[in-house]
Design a protein around this motif. Structure first.
Motif, short mmCIF file in Angstrom:
data_model
loop_
_atom_site.label_atom_id
_atom_site.label_comp_id
_atom_site.label_asym_id
_atom_site.label_seq_id
_atom_site.Cartn_x
_atom_site.Cartn_y
_atom_site.Cartn_z
N SER A 256 0.83 -1.19 0.00
CA SER A 256 0.00 0.00 0.00
C SER A 256 0.87 1.25 0.00
O SER A 256 1.94 1.27 0.61
CB SER A 256 -0.89 -0.03 1.25
OG SER A 256 -1.67 1.12 1.33
N SER A 257 0.39 2.29 -0.68
CA SER A 257 1.06 3.59 -0.68
C SER A 257 -0.01 4.68 -0.62
O SER A 257 -1.20 4.39 -0.64
CB SER A 257 1.92 3.76 -1.93
OG SER A 257 1.11 3.99 -3.06
N LEU B 225 -2.29 0.84 -4.58
CA LEU B 225 -1.40 -0.31 -4.68
C LEU B 225 -0.10 0.09 -5.35
O LEU B 225 -0.08 0.76 -6.37
CB LEU B 225 -2.08 -1.43 -5.50
CG LEU B 225 -1.24 -2.68 -5.71
CD1 LEU B 225 -0.99 -3.40 -4.39
CD2 LEU B 225 -1.93 -3.61 -6.70
N LYS B 226 1.01 -0.37 -4.75
CA LYS B 226 2.33 -0.10 -5.31
C LYS B 226 3.03 -1.43 -5.53
O LYS B 226 3.03 -2.30 -4.66
CB LYS B 226 3.14 0.75 -4.34
CG LYS B 226 4.55 1.04 -4.78
CD LYS B 226 5.24 1.93 -3.76
CE LYS B 226 6.66 2.22 -4.16
NZ LYS B 226 7.30 3.12 -3.19
N LEU B 227 3.63 -1.60 -6.72
CA LEU B 227 4.39 -2.80 -7.05
C LEU B 227 5.84 -2.40 -7.29
O LEU B 227 6.12 -1.35 -7.86
CB LEU B 227 3.86 -3.47 -8.31
CG LEU B 227 2.42 -3.97 -8.23
CD1 LEU B 227 1.97 -4.48 -9.59
CD2 LEU B 227 2.28 -5.05 -7.18
N LYS C 68 17.84 2.54 0.09
CA LYS C 68 16.40 2.31 0.15
C LYS C 68 15.88 2.12 -1.28
O LYS C 68 16.12 2.97 -2.14
CB LYS C 68 15.67 3.48 0.80
CG LYS C 68 14.19 3.20 1.03
CD LYS C 68 13.42 4.39 1.54
CE LYS C 68 13.83 4.77 2.92
NZ LYS C 68 12.95 5.83 3.48
N VAL C 69 15.18 1.00 -1.52
CA VAL C 69 14.67 0.70 -2.86
C VAL C 69 13.16 0.77 -2.95
O VAL C 69 12.61 0.83 -4.06
CB VAL C 69 15.18 -0.67 -3.37
CG1 VAL C 69 16.69 -0.65 -3.55
CG2 VAL C 69 14.76 -1.80 -2.45
N ALA C 70 12.47 0.76 -1.81
CA ALA C 70 11.01 0.83 -1.83
C ALA C 70 10.50 1.23 -0.45
O ALA C 70 11.16 0.99 0.56
CB ALA C 70 10.39 -0.50 -2.25
N ARG D 58 3.49 -7.35 0.89
CA ARG D 58 3.52 -8.78 0.59
C ARG D 58 4.67 -9.04 -0.38
O ARG D 58 4.88 -8.26 -1.31
CB ARG D 58 2.20 -9.23 -0.02
CG ARG D 58 1.08 -9.16 0.99
CD ARG D 58 -0.21 -9.75 0.45
NE ARG D 58 -1.23 -9.62 1.48
CZ ARG D 58 -2.39 -9.03 1.31
NH1 ARG D 58 -2.72 -8.51 0.14
NH2 ARG D 58 -3.26 -8.95 2.30
N ILE D 59 5.40 -10.13 -0.14
CA ILE D 59 6.53 -10.50 -0.99
C ILE D 59 6.22 -11.81 -1.69
O ILE D 59 5.81 -12.79 -1.06
CB ILE D 59 7.83 -10.63 -0.16
CG1 ILE D 59 8.12 -9.31 0.55
CG2 ILE D 59 8.99 -11.06 -1.05
CD1 ILE D 59 9.32 -9.36 1.49
#
Length: 101
Positions: free
Chosen positions: A25-26, A30-32, A60-62, A69-70
């Protein structure tokens, strides 16, 4: 502050294409994101809290809000819930997931 190395490591998935998928979530819904590693393998991340000292060699990458969820090549492998979640990467295999409660 505690070093990130003082925290527990958790399995976060495996890949034959050196990538895991992050979904969360962002502010904009939804953020992928793709979490790229330097080689195909099993992957582990240090799971740290807001008080952890993150090594300067990590980037930091995300960042997510509320949940993350991974997914690996086949399955949902981990789920995290926190007010803010930051994901860091370093080198070929280094990974940190920081949870801000």
């Amino acid at each position: 502050m505690k070093s990130y190395k003082d925290y527990e490591k958790k399995y976060i998935g495996m890949s034959d294409i050196a990538n895991l998928i992050l979904a969360g979530s962002s502010d904009n819904g939804l953020k992928l994101a793709v979490l790229h590693f330097g080689m195909d393998n099993d992957y582990y991340a240090y799971i740290v809290d807001a008080d952890a000292e993150i090594g300067e060699h990590y980037t930091k990458v995300a960042e997510f809000k509320s949940w993350l969820r991974i997914y690996d090549d086949s399955f949902l492998t981990q789920e995290f819930n926190a007010n803010k979640i930051s994901v860091y990467r370093a080198g070929e295999m280094g990974c940190i997931i920081q949870l801000f409660k």
